[in-house]
Design a protein around this motif. Structure first.
Motif, PDB file in Angstrom:
ATOM      1  N   ASN A   1       0.483  -1.313   0.269  1.00 54.22           N
ATOM      2  CA  ASN A   1       0.212  -0.099  -0.210  1.00 54.22           C
ATOM      3  C   ASN A   1       1.052   1.043  -0.530  1.00 54.22           C
ATOM      4  N   VAL A   2       0.606   2.327  -0.829  1.00 50.74           N
ATOM      5  CA  VAL A   2       1.524   3.630  -0.757  1.00 50.74           C
ATOM      6  C   VAL A   2       0.310   4.383  -0.790  1.00 50.74           C
ATOM      7  N   ALA A   3       1.124   5.703  -0.615  1.00 51.78           N
ATOM      8  CA  ALA A   3       0.284   6.690  -0.631  1.00 51.78           C
ATOM      9  C   ALA A   3       1.674   8.077  -1.486  1.00 51.78           C
TER      10      ALA A   3
ATOM     11  N   LEU B   1       3.528   3.204   3.148  1.00 51.00           N
ATOM     12  CA  LEU B   1       4.797   3.758   2.404  1.00 51.00           C
ATOM     13  C   LEU B   1       4.371   5.559   2.011  1.00 51.00           C
ATOM     14  N   THR B   2       4.985   6.053   2.137  1.00 57.91           N
ATOM     15  CA  THR B   2       4.715   7.245   1.942  1.00 57.91           C
ATOM     16  C   THR B   2       5.792   8.519   0.831  1.00 57.91           C
ATOM     17  N   THR B   3       7.379   7.941   1.163  1.00 54.71           N
ATOM     18  CA  THR B   3       7.665   8.044   0.495  1.00 54.71           C
ATOM     19  C   THR B   3       8.533   7.660  -1.069  1.00 54.71           C
TER      20      THR B   3
ATOM     21  N   ASP C   1       7.916 -11.521  -9.131  1.00 59.89           N
ATOM     22  CA  ASP C   1       7.923 -11.099 -11.027  1.00 59.89           C
ATOM     23  C   ASP C   1       7.128  -9.618 -11.058  1.00 59.89           C
ATOM     24  N   GLU C   2       6.391  -9.174  -9.958  1.00 54.10           N
ATOM     25  CA  GLU C   2       5.909  -8.241 -10.512  1.00 54.10           C
ATOM     26  C   GLU C   2       5.671  -7.371  -8.727  1.00 54.10           C
ATOM     27  N   VAL C   3       5.137  -5.981  -8.596  1.00 56.54           N
ATOM     28  CA  VAL C   3       4.642  -5.771  -7.413  1.00 56.54           C
ATOM     29  C   VAL C   3       3.993  -4.493  -7.424  1.00 56.54           C
ATOM     30  N   MET C   4       2.244  -4.336  -7.025  1.00 59.27           N
ATOM     31  CA  MET C   4       1.014  -4.010  -6.947  1.00 59.27           C
ATOM     32  C   MET C   4       1.413  -2.899  -5.879  1.00 59.27           C
ATOM     33  N   LEU C   5       1.108  -1.628  -6.738  1.00 62.16           N
ATOM     34  CA  LEU C   5       1.659  -0.458  -5.496  1.00 62.16           C
ATOM     35  C   LEU C   5       0.387   0.262  -5.349  1.00 62.16           C
ATOM     36  N   TYR C   6      -0.530  -0.588  -4.621  1.00 58.97           N
ATOM     37  CA  TYR C   6      -1.818  -0.141  -4.293  1.00 58.97           C
ATOM     38  C   TYR C   6      -2.097   1.153  -3.755  1.00 58.97           C
ATOM     39  N   CYS C   7      -3.225   2.013  -4.164  1.00 62.90           N
ATOM     40  CA  CYS C   7      -3.430   3.227  -4.008  1.00 62.90           C
ATOM     41  C   CYS C   7      -5.078   3.341  -3.708  1.00 62.90           C
ATOM     42  N   TYR C   8      -5.053   3.771  -2.214  1.00 67.82           N
ATOM     43  CA  TYR C   8      -6.468   4.224  -1.110  1.00 67.82           C
ATOM     44  C   TYR C   8      -6.664   5.869  -2.043  1.00 67.82           C
ATOM     45  N   GLY C   9      -5.214   6.452  -1.874  1.00 67.90           N
ATOM     46  CA  GLY C   9      -6.036   8.369  -2.103  1.00 67.90           C
ATOM     47  C   GLY C   9      -6.553   8.528  -3.285  1.00 67.90           C
TER      48      GLY C   9
ATOM     49  N   PRO D   1      -5.389  11.501  -9.217  1.00 67.63           N
ATOM     50  CA  PRO D   1      -4.251  10.463 -10.080  1.00 67.63           C
ATOM     51  C   PRO D   1      -3.607  11.033 -10.316  1.00 67.63           C
ATOM     52  N   ASP D   2      -2.991  11.896  -9.755  1.00 70.44           N
ATOM     53  CA  ASP D   2      -1.215  12.780 -10.108  1.00 70.44           C
ATOM     54  C   ASP D   2      -0.223  11.376  -9.412  1.00 70.44           C
ATOM     55  N   GLN D   3      -1.268  10.326  -8.408  1.00 69.15           N
ATOM     56  CA  GLN D   3      -0.152   9.822  -7.894  1.00 69.15           C
ATOM     57  C   GLN D   3       0.527   8.882  -8.711  1.00 69.15           C
ATOM     58  N   VAL D   4      -0.171   8.481  -9.935  1.00 65.28           N
ATOM     59  CA  VAL D   4       0.068   7.840 -11.232  1.00 65.28           C
ATOM     60  C   VAL D   4       1.473   8.286 -11.698  1.00 65.28           C
ATOM     61  N   ASP D   5       1.182   9.617 -11.862  1.00 62.23           N
ATOM     62  CA  ASP D   5       3.310  10.462 -12.192  1.00 62.23           C
ATOM     63  C   ASP D   5       3.779  10.614 -11.480  1.00 62.23           C
ATOM     64  N   ARG D   6       3.537  10.602 -10.226  1.00 63.36           N
ATOM     65  CA  ARG D   6       4.504  10.621  -9.066  1.00 63.36           C
ATOM     66  C   ARG D   6       5.536   9.502  -9.512  1.00 63.36           C
ATOM     67  N   ILE D   7       4.877   8.140  -9.108  1.00 63.63           N
ATOM     68  CA  ILE D   7       5.042   6.631  -9.173  1.00 63.63           C
ATOM     69  C   ILE D   7       6.222   6.888  -9.985  1.00 63.63           C
ATOM     70  N   ALA D   8       5.656   6.657 -11.276  1.00 59.62           N
ATOM     71  CA  ALA D   8       6.104   6.658 -12.114  1.00 59.62           C
ATOM     72  C   ALA D   8       7.506   6.997 -12.195  1.00 59.62           C
TER      73      ALA D   8
END
Length: 281
Positions: free
Chosen positions: A207-209, A241-243, A260-268, A271-278
């Protein structure tokens, strides 16, 4: 390492924005959780919309509560989505643990594991083109992948981990690296015991934000509400995880464990989180 995005459930109308941004970025998969008695979008319906709004990214239920659903209809729905997306569906399945979901579905909660195994036997047969049984023929369409879409199982108990080797293609671990390693090893052991070729696909979820304080506050509030029934919501929220550093360290740890894969699950909902995580991955 493939990196996926787990989508927030608070506002279904925003999910196409999330999906399009993820499709344009470095992400491999869009994941969506499942509940019945909750204010969340139904995942197969929602992922069908998102698959139509994207071109390459995979769509994944994370996890679909199969025992709540009619088996033949679920097989048909999954095969349809897999076929229409050109094989982009991963069907993550679990048995669920909430009493209210089972009450609303009219399913005896105590039989959910046995029901899951019965469902998988039927769905594998249907996806292979065999008839349903006496009085009923084949149920199409044929999925894009022979034998059905990729199936992952979530869970923690030995019976759930054994199910990966018996019926599945891989395992989805919603656990920290310190716990996931043991789960991965157990799944690999069952895989070998059942004489399966190769190895199970191992997918981790964390889980991330990522963003300003209001973004992390929103995520924590949503996650706390979702897990309130467990009595351990605060402890689970504390593991979010928040940093960028925390996210990178988690990805490295799961890589070292052989994921093989990590899913970063967002609750917030931002949608700008997509670009930040990228930018992080």
């Amino acid at each position: 390492m493939n990196i996926g995005i787990g989508l927030p459930i608070g506002d279904p109308a925003t999910l196409r924005t999330w999906a399009r941004r993820a499709d344009a970025g470095p992400f491999s998969t869009l994941g969506l959780l499942d509940r019945l008695v909750y204010d969340n979008p139904e995942p197969l319906v929602a992922l069908a919309v998102l698959a139509g709004a994207t071109s390459r990214i995979r769509v994944q239920t994370e996890v679909l509560l199969a025992p709540l659903r009619d088996t033949a209809l679920l097989a048909k729905q999954a095969a349809t989505l897999d076929r229409m997306t050109g094989g982009r569906l991963t069907l993550g399945l679990g048995i669920g643990g909430r009493d209210d979901d089972h009450v609303a579905a009219g399913i005896d909660r105590s039989t959910r594991g046995r029901r899951m195994d019965e469902q998988m036997a039927v769905m594998r047969r249907l996806w292979s083109g065999e008839p349903y049984g006496p009085g009923a023929g084949t149920i199409g369409p044929a999925p894009a992948r022979p034998g059905g879409p990729e199936v992952l199982f979530g869970g923690f108990k030995p019976v759930a981990l054994e199910r990966v080797a018996r019926w599945g293609d891989g395992f989805l671990a919603a656990a920290a690296p310190s716990w996931a390693g043991g789960l991965f090893d157990t799944v690999r052991g069952f895989w070998k015991e059942y004489g399966r070729d190769g190895g199970p696909r191992l997918v981790a979820q964390v889980n991330v934000a990522l963003g300003p304080q209001h973004v992390t506050d929103d995520a924590r509030s949503a996650m706390r509400a979702y897990y309130a029934f467990t009595g351990m919501a605060d402890r689970m929220v504390a593991g979010m995880l928040t940093t960028p550093t925390q996210i990178r360290e988690a990805i490295t740890a799961f890589t070292d464990l052989g994921a093989d894969e990590v899913m970063l699950y967002c609750y917030g909902l931002d949608p700008d989180q997509v670009d930040r995580i990228a930018d992080v991955v």
